[in-house]
Design a protein around this motif. Structure first.
Motif, PDB file in Angstrom:
ATOM      1  N   ILE A  28       1.291  -1.408   0.146  1.00  0.00           N
ATOM      2  CA  ILE A  28       0.126  -0.427  -0.163  1.00  0.00           C
ATOM      3  C   ILE A  28       0.517   1.262  -0.094  1.00  0.00           C
ATOM      4  O   ILE A  28       1.912   1.323   0.914  1.00  0.00           O
ATOM      5  N   PRO A  29       0.573   2.152  -0.905  1.00  0.00           N
ATOM      6  CA  PRO A  29       1.238   3.367  -0.279  1.00  0.00           C
ATOM      7  C   PRO A  29       1.731   3.535   0.221  1.00  0.00           C
ATOM      8  O   PRO A  29       0.596   3.646   1.845  1.00  0.00           O
ATOM      9  N   ASP A  30       1.762   5.296   0.781  1.00  0.00           N
ATOM     10  CA  ASP A  30       2.487   5.630   2.096  1.00  0.00           C
ATOM     11  C   ASP A  30       0.752   6.436   2.045  1.00  0.00           C
ATOM     12  O   ASP A  30       0.196   6.497   1.892  1.00  0.00           O
ATOM     13  N   ILE A  31       0.498   6.658   3.530  1.00  0.00           N
ATOM     14  CA  ILE A  31      -0.510   7.075   4.262  1.00  0.00           C
ATOM     15  C   ILE A  31      -1.188   8.237   4.226  1.00  0.00           C
ATOM     16  O   ILE A  31      -2.350   8.462   3.900  1.00  0.00           O
ATOM     17  N   GLU A  32      -0.263   9.842   3.694  1.00  0.00           N
ATOM     18  CA  GLU A  32      -0.420  10.143   3.242  1.00  0.00           C
ATOM     19  C   GLU A  32      -0.582  10.223   1.662  1.00  0.00           C
ATOM     20  O   GLU A  32      -1.355  11.453   1.437  1.00  0.00           O
ATOM     21  N   THR A  33      -0.482   9.867   0.805  1.00  0.00           N
ATOM     22  CA  THR A  33      -0.400   9.591  -0.787  1.00  0.00           C
ATOM     23  C   THR A  33      -1.897   8.957  -0.158  1.00  0.00           C
ATOM     24  O   THR A  33      -2.765   9.199  -1.086  1.00  0.00           O
ATOM     25  N   VAL A  34      -2.440   7.498   0.800  1.00  0.00           N
ATOM     26  CA  VAL A  34      -3.869   7.134   0.893  1.00  0.00           C
ATOM     27  C   VAL A  34      -4.647   8.938   1.196  1.00  0.00           C
ATOM     28  O   VAL A  34      -5.552   8.779   0.687  1.00  0.00           O
ATOM     29  N   LYS A  35      -4.667   9.446   1.998  1.00  0.00           N
ATOM     30  CA  LYS A  35      -5.269  10.034   2.630  1.00  0.00           C
ATOM     31  C   LYS A  35      -6.046  11.201   1.171  1.00  0.00           C
ATOM     32  O   LYS A  35      -7.019  12.023   1.183  1.00  0.00           O
ATOM     33  N   GLY A  36      -4.313  11.501   0.331  1.00  0.00           N
ATOM     34  CA  GLY A  36      -4.467  12.295  -0.882  1.00  0.00           C
ATOM     35  C   GLY A  36      -6.152  11.903  -1.668  1.00  0.00           C
ATOM     36  O   GLY A  36      -6.601  12.391  -2.583  1.00  0.00           O
ATOM     37  N   LYS A  59      10.394   3.850  11.041  1.00  0.00           N
ATOM     38  CA  LYS A  59       9.911   4.735  10.104  1.00  0.00           C
ATOM     39  C   LYS A  59       9.400   6.542  10.786  1.00  0.00           C
ATOM     40  O   LYS A  59       8.332   5.851  12.087  1.00  0.00           O
ATOM     41  N   VAL A  60      10.216   6.767  10.504  1.00  0.00           N
ATOM     42  CA  VAL A  60       9.869   8.242  11.611  1.00  0.00           C
ATOM     43  C   VAL A  60       8.740   9.239  10.439  1.00  0.00           C
ATOM     44  O   VAL A  60       9.030   9.678   9.212  1.00  0.00           O
ATOM     45  N   SER A  61       7.434  10.142  11.436  1.00  0.00           N
ATOM     46  CA  SER A  61       6.901  10.423  10.283  1.00  0.00           C
ATOM     47  C   SER A  61       7.227  11.761  11.878  1.00  0.00           C
ATOM     48  O   SER A  61       6.857  11.470  12.621  1.00  0.00           O
ATOM     49  N   PHE A  62       5.657  12.756  10.527  1.00  0.00           N
ATOM     50  CA  PHE A  62       5.272  13.657  11.486  1.00  0.00           C
ATOM     51  C   PHE A  62       3.583  14.227  12.002  1.00  0.00           C
ATOM     52  O   PHE A  62       3.420  14.284  10.441  1.00  0.00           O
ATOM     53  N   SER A  63       3.578  14.564  12.674  1.00  0.00           N
ATOM     54  CA  SER A  63       2.088  15.277  12.747  1.00  0.00           C
ATOM     55  C   SER A  63       1.594  16.062  11.787  1.00  0.00           C
ATOM     56  O   SER A  63       0.468  16.750  11.416  1.00  0.00           O
ATOM     57  N   ASN A  64       2.300  17.288  11.796  1.00  0.00           N
ATOM     58  CA  ASN A  64       2.632  18.523  11.153  1.00  0.00           C
ATOM     59  C   ASN A  64       3.715  18.132   9.491  1.00  0.00           C
ATOM     60  O   ASN A  64       4.889  17.912   9.821  1.00  0.00           O
ATOM     61  N   PRO A  65       2.846  18.627   8.967  1.00  0.00           N
ATOM     62  CA  PRO A  65       2.954  18.266   7.776  1.00  0.00           C
ATOM     63  C   PRO A  65       4.338  19.109   7.095  1.00  0.00           C
ATOM     64  O   PRO A  65       5.112  18.227   6.063  1.00  0.00           O
ATOM     65  N   THR A  66       4.444  20.238   8.088  1.00  0.00           N
ATOM     66  CA  THR A  66       5.884  21.288   6.954  1.00  0.00           C
ATOM     67  C   THR A  66       6.595  20.217   7.927  1.00  0.00           C
ATOM     68  O   THR A  66       7.733  20.923   7.480  1.00  0.00           O
ATOM     69  N   ILE A  67       7.004  19.054   8.503  1.00  0.00           N
ATOM     70  CA  ILE A  67       8.033  18.783   9.111  1.00  0.00           C
ATOM     71  C   ILE A  67       8.335  17.173   8.158  1.00  0.00           C
ATOM     72  O   ILE A  67       8.043  16.465   7.480  1.00  0.00           O
ATOM     73  N   LYS A  68      10.014  17.569   7.725  1.00  0.00           N
ATOM     74  CA  LYS A  68      11.016  16.440   6.295  1.00  0.00           C
ATOM     75  C   LYS A  68      11.011  16.143   6.724  1.00  0.00           C
ATOM     76  O   LYS A  68      12.175  16.903   7.346  1.00  0.00           O
ATOM     77  N   ALA A 101       5.676  16.138  17.643  1.00  0.00           N
ATOM     78  CA  ALA A 101       5.486  16.044  16.221  1.00  0.00           C
ATOM     79  C   ALA A 101       5.821  14.908  15.920  1.00  0.00           C
ATOM     80  O   ALA A 101       5.576  14.068  14.899  1.00  0.00           O
ATOM     81  N   VAL A 102       7.248  14.152  16.621  1.00  0.00           N
ATOM     82  CA  VAL A 102       7.439  13.054  16.014  1.00  0.00           C
ATOM     83  C   VAL A 102       6.794  11.676  16.261  1.00  0.00           C
ATOM     84  O   VAL A 102       5.788  12.037  17.552  1.00  0.00           O
ATOM     85  N   CYS A 103       7.031  10.846  14.881  1.00  0.00           N
ATOM     86  CA  CYS A 103       5.565   9.532  15.223  1.00  0.00           C
ATOM     87  C   CYS A 103       6.445   8.286  14.453  1.00  0.00           C
ATOM     88  O   CYS A 103       7.402   8.712  13.493  1.00  0.00           O
ATOM     89  N   VAL A 104       6.321   7.822  15.782  1.00  0.00           N
ATOM     90  CA  VAL A 104       7.662   6.571  15.202  1.00  0.00           C
ATOM     91  C   VAL A 104       6.580   4.821  14.923  1.00  0.00           C
ATOM     92  O   VAL A 104       6.338   5.258  16.200  1.00  0.00           O
ATOM     93  N   LEU A 105       7.021   4.108  13.721  1.00  0.00           N
ATOM     94  CA  LEU A 105       6.524   2.717  13.544  1.00  0.00           C
ATOM     95  C   LEU A 105       8.008   2.125  14.258  1.00  0.00           C
ATOM     96  O   LEU A 105       8.659   2.724  13.133  1.00  0.00           O
ATOM     97  N   SER A 106       7.436   0.736  14.225  1.00  0.00           N
ATOM     98  CA  SER A 106       8.721  -0.241  14.355  1.00  0.00           C
ATOM     99  C   SER A 106       8.490  -1.233  14.417  1.00  0.00           C
ATOM    100  O   SER A 106       7.323  -1.639  14.037  1.00  0.00           O
ATOM    101  N   GLU A 107       9.147  -2.056  13.964  1.00  0.00           N
ATOM    102  CA  GLU A 107       8.626  -3.388  13.567  1.00  0.00           C
ATOM    103  C   GLU A 107       7.904  -4.084  15.271  1.00  0.00           C
ATOM    104  O   GLU A 107       7.255  -4.723  14.927  1.00  0.00           O
ATOM    105  N   ALA A 108       8.106  -3.482  16.153  1.00  0.00           N
ATOM    106  CA  ALA A 108       7.782  -4.337  17.176  1.00  0.00           C
ATOM    107  C   ALA A 108       6.330  -4.103  17.037  1.00  0.00           C
ATOM    108  O   ALA A 108       5.634  -4.623  18.152  1.00  0.00           O
TER     109      ALA A 108
END
Length: 809
Positions: free
Chosen positions: A506-514, A756-765, A799-806
């Motif tokens: 599946i593509p990235d969650i932000e792409t899915v939201k689009g 995988k690191v993502s951010f709740s604030n979309p201005t952060i890359k 704003a940092v969100c972290v996912l890992s295999e755990a």
């Protein structure tokens, strides 16, 4: 004189809508609010209501006396999609039936001084499909509109197992009026690489008009050094005694030269043509060896291991394509160590900028001709237009340094043998042999004799063996995913060259939201089903997920899990192929990119967001790859190299538990010849404490001779769902780094994999890699950028969100 033709209008129901080339029926409807965005939610299904529509484009051009005074005036369309009647001042100039070729019409008898009216009437391709299929039913790809193989229109526009059914029509490449007395019609550039290292460039120039005019050729290198040609036997020859060779990415520099051919009447320039070339030799070796016959790209005398992906059109709506988007993709390929890209045969011949970019970034192009997964009915009309298509495109692209192979089709040979094995198909076989084994090789030999021709992909390459044989030719492996076999099955195959294999995600969650609303964000929603074109595709993802992970509840974790599966599947295959360098000499995974937002095999989704597979490819395509082959009784470490110099260094391995405690370790000095692979050390699985396979992991690292770490990775001894992960307590710190940049520091006291690191604030890359591991107490440092200057360190940390295999077990 070249006059670009602009200010077009499209007519629908008596109303004129302004547009500019490239333009299409769907793009004009979208621009004027007459059609919903077909990529959004389930809007694609409503496009079927337009399948029978026709349309008309019109414009006017003003022609002066000087233009009319020329010997010849041509109206040129570089891309018409597809069934068009062309009118000038109400005179029918001709009809078109092939979107893959250039169409030009002599308008000398129809142009007048002042305003001239041009009209392009376009008929429904789908209506044509249906009419032709009723007369002559023909087998085709089951995911496409019935009958699409009857027309020289990009097949993917009729649907594929990753693409929508959007059979658009329009003017998709430039239109212009060309007026001249004499012009350069064509320049063929040939290279002869001499034993002493020098190169002779021969320019064969075709002139339309006064053939007594003088033709002059010169070459300029990247630093401005000029080489002049000599006219001899009707051609220009230029000797370069100190050539700077062009190399694929990772093997050397991409040196380019500019060839300029000028047509002169005394000292007056009548016409001039410039092309950029690279000095290199590229062919495919099929030498006999202990396993059969190799299939190996030979560049400047060096056998390389081809590493890359399959490329499909970047857009379903062709008016949206751009050189900037293409450069983003090609640059990403180069950054991930790719040295090859395969242009798949069900799309379009890429624009000139694609080949320019591959020249610059060092990607060898495997170019399919535009035939895929369909029987071809080789009528006289089809044969003539296909010949013109081949000649047009070969002439256009043959000078490029990156062009390495011309291939007749994608899987048409397989299609005949597999899907039509129980049908009478003598005529289909005869047409197949005539087109791919006579017409195409003859035209390639005539117009591009230096480019290797290959009739189909896959193709066995020698009599007596089938397309799925590992002894010769190239191979597509789809038992994993397509056949739903276990991922580890890849390690039982030894293809000479694997030009297709892959796994969807599946593509990235932000792409899915689009393309969704919040209520659509469920794996089995109607909208997600509309964006899954592979039959039983979601079921396959669930099947594989059950083998490796516990079913996640949250939708974002489902996306994350599918991307981990995809990355691991392709990694297992590529590492195995590279461990067997010499026997296998290429791995092109399916696929690089998407043409719309969809669940697919792409590593970079439609919006340009990278899946886990892309980040994994940077590692498994690295010039030096240390891999661990975990077997039932041992672990074998293999080192493979695509470097042209020998390697001296150290391999270190460490057995640790989930709390990062070291159980045992060793270091081994290693040497490796250039362009080779070998096993460098082995450890017994008996080193693992009894009963603890589910709570220990293996870390392995490659060091240079000076002690610098080149790569580091880790492997488990059980599937992730059976591993006893400790819940990580991540330490996150953010520091300002200047120029709007921040530094994110991440550490942990337990094993954390595939972060995988993502951010709740979309201005952060995030700038840099994702899906990395924490296997020790070292701090991971990541660079962040933001356009919001008001953000503080605490804002970013929150704003940092972290996912890992755990999170999946």
């Amino acid at each position: 004189m070249k006059q670009e033709i602009k200010n077009w209008k499209m007519f629908k129901d008596g109303v004129a809508y302004a547009c500019e080339v490239p333009c299409s029926y769907y793009s004009v409807l979208l621009q004027n609010g007459l059609m919903q965005e077909p990529y959004y939610r389930d809007q694609e299904k409503y496009v079927a209501l337009t399948y029978g529509d026709n349309c008309r484009f019109e414009t006017e051009i003003t022609v002066d006396r000087e233009t009319l005074a020329k010997r010849k005036q041509l109206l040129v369309f570089e891309g018409l999609d597809t069934l068009c009647n062309i009118y000038l001042n109400d005179n029918l100039l001709g009809k078109t039936d092939n979107m893959h070729r250039t169409w030009q019409f002599d308008v000398s008898d129809f142009l007048v001084k002042g305003k001239n009216h041009i009209a392009v009437e376009i008929s429904s391709a789908v209506t044509y499909f249906n009419q032709r299929h009723q007369r002559h039913p023909m087998q085709g790809n089951r995911d496409s509109l019935t009958g699409c193989g009857h027309l020289r229109k990009a097949l993917y526009m009729s649907g594929w197992d990753w693409g929508p059914q959007l059979p658009d029509m329009g003017i998709w490449r430039p239109v212009y009026l060309l007026a001249y007395d004499t012009k350069i019609e064509d320049v063929e550039i040939c290279q002869e690489h001499l034993p002493n290292g020098s190169v002779v460039i021969t320019c064969k120039t075709e002139v339309d008009g006064d053939t007594e005019l003088r033709v002059q050729a010169q070459i300029t290198d990247g630093e401005g050094k000029l080489y002049l040609g000599k006219w001899q036997n009707g051609v220009n020859q230029i000797l370069i005694e100190d050539p700077k060779l062009w190399w694929p990415n990772g093997y050397g520099a991409q040196e380019l030269y500019t060839v300029t051919v000028t047509l002169l009447q005394r000292d007056t320039v009548i016409d001039s043509v410039s092309k950029r070339i690279g000095l290199r030799t590229i062919t495919v070796s099929q030498e006999a060896d202990e396993w059969g016959n190799e299939f190996c790209f030979l560049v400047n005398g060096i056998k390389i291991f081809a590493m890359g992906a399959n490329y499909i059109p970047e857009e379903n709506l062709l008016s949206r394509r751009s050189s900037e988007k293409t450069e983003y993709l090609i640059r990403r390929c180069a950054e991930a160590n790719y040295n090859m890209i395969r242009v798949w045969g069900g799309g379009i011949y890429p624009d000139d900028w694609f080949f320019d970019l591959c020249d610059r970034y060092g990607l060898i192009v495997w170019q399919d001709f535009m035939f895929a997964c369909n029987v071809v009915w080789l009528t006289e009309q089809i044969e003539q237009t296909v010949k013109a298509e081949l000649i047009d495109n070969i002439k256009r692209i043959r000078h490029h340094a990156s062009l390495g192979l011309l291939c007749g089709n994608n899987e048409n040979e397989t299609f005949l043998k597999t899907y039509m094995k129980d049908s009478p198909m003598d005529l289909e076989k005869a047409d197949y042999l005539r087109l791919y084994c006579r017409i195409m090789p003859d035209i390639c030999e005539q117009y591009a004799p230096e480019i290797f021709y290959w009739p189909s992909s896959p193709h066995p390459g020698r009599p007596g063996i089938d397309y799925d044989d590992d002894r010769a030719g190239d191979r597509h492996i789809w038992s994993v995913w397509g056949g739903m076999k276990e991922i580890e099955l890849y390690q039982t195959y030894y293809p000479r060259f694997c030009s297709e294999f892959g796994f969807a995600a599946i593509p990235d969650i932000e792409t899915v939201k689009g393309f969704t609303l919040p209520e659509d964000r469920n794996f089995y929603s109607v909208v997600m089903d509309r964006h899954q074109k592979n039959q039983r595709g979601n079921g396959k993802l669930m099947l594989y997920m059950a083998q490796y992970y516990r079913y996640p509840v949250e939708f974002e974790k489902v996306i994350y899990a599918t991307q981990l599966l995809q990355a691991d599947a392709v990694r297992v295959a590529v590492e195995h192929f590279r461990r067997n360098r010499g026997r296998c000499m290429g791995a092109l995974y399916w696929q690089l990119n998407d043409c719309w937002p969809v669940i697919s095999w792409a590593s970079v989704d439609y919006e340009g967001r990278s899946k886990a597979l892309y980040y994994s490819s940077k590692k498994f395509f690295a010039p030096l790859l240390l891999s661990a082959d975990v077997k039932e009784d041992r672990v074998v470490f293999n080192l493979s190299s695509e470097r042209r110099d020998p390697f001296v260094g150290t391999v270190a391995w460490r057995l640790k538990d989930t709390d990062l405690n070291l159980l045992c370790e060793d270091r081994v000095s290693v040497t490796l010849d250039p362009l080779s692979a070998r096993d460098v050390t082995t450890i017994a699985r008996s080193l693992i404490p009894s009963g603890r396979e589910h709570e220990v992991f293996l870390e392995y690292e490659l060091y240079s001779e000076s002690g610098e770490s080149i790569s580091k990775d880790c492997s488990l001894f059980v599937t992730p769902k059976h591993f006893s992960y400790r819940k990580p307590s991540l330490q996150l710190d953010v520091h300002k780094n200047g120029d709007g940049q921040f530094l994110l520091e991440i550490s942990a006291n337990v094993l954390v994999r595939k972060i995988k690191v993502s951010f709740s604030n979309p201005t952060i890359k995030l700038v840099g890699d994702q899906y990395f591991n924490i296997t020790d107490n070292a701090v991971i440092r990541l660079t962040l950028i933001t356009d919001d200057q008001a953000l503080t360190e605490s804002d970013i940390c929150a704003a940092v969100c972290v996912l890992s295999e755990a999170d999946l077990v």
